[in-house]
Design an enzyme around this catalytic site. Structure first.
Site, mmCIF file in Angstrom:
data_model
loop_
_atom_site.group_PDB
_atom_site.id
_atom_site.type_symbol
_atom_site.label_atom_id
_atom_site.label_comp_id
_atom_site.label_asym_id
_atom_site.label_seq_id
_atom_site.Cartn_x
_atom_site.Cartn_y
_atom_site.Cartn_z
ATOM 1 N N ASP A 132 -93.658 -36.232 -90.318
ATOM 2 C CA ASP A 132 -93.080 -35.485 -91.681
ATOM 3 C C ASP A 132 -93.992 -35.893 -92.835
ATOM 4 O O ASP A 132 -94.517 -36.540 -92.811
ATOM 5 C CB ASP A 132 -91.776 -36.332 -91.607
ATOM 6 N N HIS A 178 -89.676 -34.386 -89.222
ATOM 7 C CA HIS A 178 -88.411 -34.508 -90.079
ATOM 8 C C HIS A 178 -87.405 -35.142 -89.537
ATOM 9 O O HIS A 178 -86.078 -35.701 -89.970
ATOM 10 C CB HIS A 178 -88.192 -34.051 -91.216
ATOM 11 N N SER A 199 -82.523 -37.348 -94.079
ATOM 12 C CA SER A 199 -83.394 -37.380 -94.877
ATOM 13 C C SER A 199 -81.719 -37.872 -96.019
ATOM 14 O O SER A 199 -81.784 -38.908 -96.369
ATOM 15 C CB SER A 199 -82.993 -35.308 -95.141
#
Length: 557
Positions: free
Chosen positions: A418, A499, A209
């Site tokens: 995601d 994710h 991320s």
């Protein structure tokens, strides 16, 4: 209910008896396998543990009692945790908190991997307890269990809570940029290396991320230091990373994402028509058709669209909650009910049921890992950059290409489920990035990403047991996505991951780490796991192409 269940019910309705068959309820009968009746005991008895490799006078104060972790009813092995200064002054105001797990693997000699979660301001202990640490406690499960997919089985690994202001880290927030963050981290790292006598170790960096900014900036600064004693960066892996402009990685690709996942986001005709009209009128369809090419036609123009166009992703995000109140932007296949998470965040929502406590905010947990008695949050409520502003350029402009060129060993992974950052956004970012003297990938990513078969690849490993470990650590195998490498950069997708790839597809992440460490020749190889060499595998020529959404075609979209 499974479709096979419905069919079976219709066909056999006249022959229903009290004892419903396994086939009737859409399940396979249990198949016995070695140790299936007590997988937990077998795993704990046969796993390798490190033999106090780093115990010395300098590390005594950081040593963690492996049998004293609250709610963990097994020995996690050797580990060390605590605070270290980011400067030469051990009593300095600013300190970062870490938890270090030595590896029992002989191949891990003289190497270490550091793990960073994103945010900014989210604790790397999320990765530890729910992704790739020696014990895991996934949301919706009863208690922590040993993790057969722990990355410490392959290499030494340390989880660091950074920047200052994250988790248990201490001190006044002073960072205004990624350059500041990298400088502070390097000070911490030098102290860590000296404490654990790791001079000359190869350093691998991984994260996800917002760590798509953290990791490249830290790796680039380490490389620029030209000091292999402390900063011998040998590779990097970033999952679902921030790479370029936020709008490019979200709104530009959100409508094709909705189209591909229309069964999970079944919007009505009027909203669907609105999305399609905006995708065209905002220029997003033409942009992808032009620049998602292999090789790319040239550098992409800067992102300059109206507010309504820039916020198209947010329009989808807002609308979907009316259809699925438990929608998880990190894994879009999630539905209600909302499951309790010991970190407080089951997916997109913050939720602590009455009587429950966030695990790392418990006093007994803090005492066990030498943590300061402060309020711990998975993601910091306060800013970790002054005025919540990180003034640094996206990593894809300069620092990420620098790391690729210097190490020839960078992996960008993306979970297809995601939505917080979209796979097509990552591909557009890569196709606008120059490294090795060329722009983007020259060839279409099409090769299979293969995950070896293993004992926990099917429910058959459980047999008739209700063993918690086997149930909590099942993981897939076979062709699970696409993997493509050019000029030192590998792009890999995982079809059924969100994710956090190591959380949703732990065997896939384990394989990717083997590749990063140089233990296997490629992500399309059918070589068995290095930790499970005897399990038979298919021939490589039987795999075919990679699988997943066709984010491109012969015309590039």
């Amino acid at each position: 209910m499974h479709w096979s269940t419905v069919v079976a019910s219709l066909v056999t309705v006249a022959a229903v008896t009290e004892a419903r068959s396994w086939q009737h309820v859409g399940r396979k009968p249990p198949v016995s396998s070695p140790n299936a009746g007590d997988y937990l005991t077998h795993f704990l008895e046969t796993r390798e543990t490190a033999d106090s490799k780093f115990a010395n006078a300098n590390t005594t104060d950081f040593a963690v009692n492996g049998t004293g972790i609250p709610d963990v009813d097994f020995d996690i092995g050797e580990s060390y945790s605590g605070l270290l200064s980011i400067t030469d002054d051990p009593d300095g105001d600013q300190k970062l908190f870490f938890w270090f797990f030595p590896s029992p693997n002989d191949a891990a000699d003289k190497e270490i991997l550091l793990w960073l979660n994103g945010g900014p301001g989210c604790s790397s202990f999320e990765g530890l307890i729910q992704e790739n640490g020696p014990f895991i406690w996934q949301y919706g499960t009863y208690k922590p269990v040993p993790n057969p997919w722990s990355w410490h089985r392959l290499t030494n690994i340390v989880y660091v809570e950074q920047p200052v202001g994250t988790g248990f880290s201490q001190g006044t927030v002073t960072a205004t940029s990624e350059e500041d963050v990298a400088e502070q981290f390097m000070g911490f790292w030098k102290n860590f290396v000296d404490t654990f006598s790791m001079q000359g170790y190869k350093v691998y960096i991984a994260g996800e991320s917002y760590a798509g900014k953290y990791c490249p900036y830290i790796a680039s600064a380490m490389l620029d230091a030209d000091d292999a004693t402390y900063y011998n960066v040998s590779g990097m892996m970033i999952y679902d990373p921030v790479l370029m402009d936020d709008t490019l990685q979200t709104s530009y690709s959100v409508v094709p994402f909705v189209d591909y996942n229309k069964n999970l986001m079944p919007f009505n005709d009027s909203f669907s028509a609105y999305l399609q009209e905006k995708h065209e009128s905002c220029g997003f369809a033409e942009y992808s058709a032009t620049y998602l090419q292999y090789p790319p036609p040239g550098p992409q123009p800067g992102v300059n669209v109206s507010d309504e166009c820039a916020n198209l992703w947010y329009s989808v995000y807002s609308e979907v909650f009316s259809l699925n109140p438990c929608f998880d932007v990190y894994q879009v296949a999630t539905t209600c009910p909302l499951l309790w998470d010991v970190l407080g965040f089951p997916g997109s929502l913050y939720y602590i049921p009455e009587g429950a406590n966030v695990y790392f905010d418990r006093e007994d947990v803090k005492q066990a890992i030498h943590a300061p008695n402060i309020t711990w949050e998975e993601c910091a409520s306060n800013d970790v950059f002054i005025n919540n502003h990180d003034k640094s350029d996206p990593s894809g402009y300069k620092v990420l290409p620098h790391v690729i060129e210097a190490t020839q060993n960078v992996i960008i992974g993306h979970g297809i489920l995601d939505m917080i950052l979209l796979a097509n956004g990552s591909l557009l970012s890569i196709q606008n990035m120059t490294w090795g003297g060329k722009l983007g990938f020259e060839s279409v990513p099409i090769e299979p990403f293969y995950v070896p078969y293993h004992e926990l690849s099917t429910g058959d490993a459980i047999g008739e047991s209700d063993d918690m470990l086997a149930l909590s650590t099942l993981a897939g195998a076979g062709v699970m996505g696409i993997a493509h490498t050019e000029r030192g950069l590998t792009y890999v997708t995982v079809n059924i991951a969100g994710h956090m790839i190591p959380q949703y597809a732990p065997s896939a992440a384990f394989r990717q780490l083997e590749f990063l460490l140089g233990r296997v020749e490629g992500l399309s190889s059918t070589q068995a796991f290095t930790t499970d060499k005897d399990t038979p595998q298919p021939s490589a020529d039987s795999l075919g192409n990679g699988t997943g959404p066709w984010t491109w075609s012969s015309t590039g979209h």
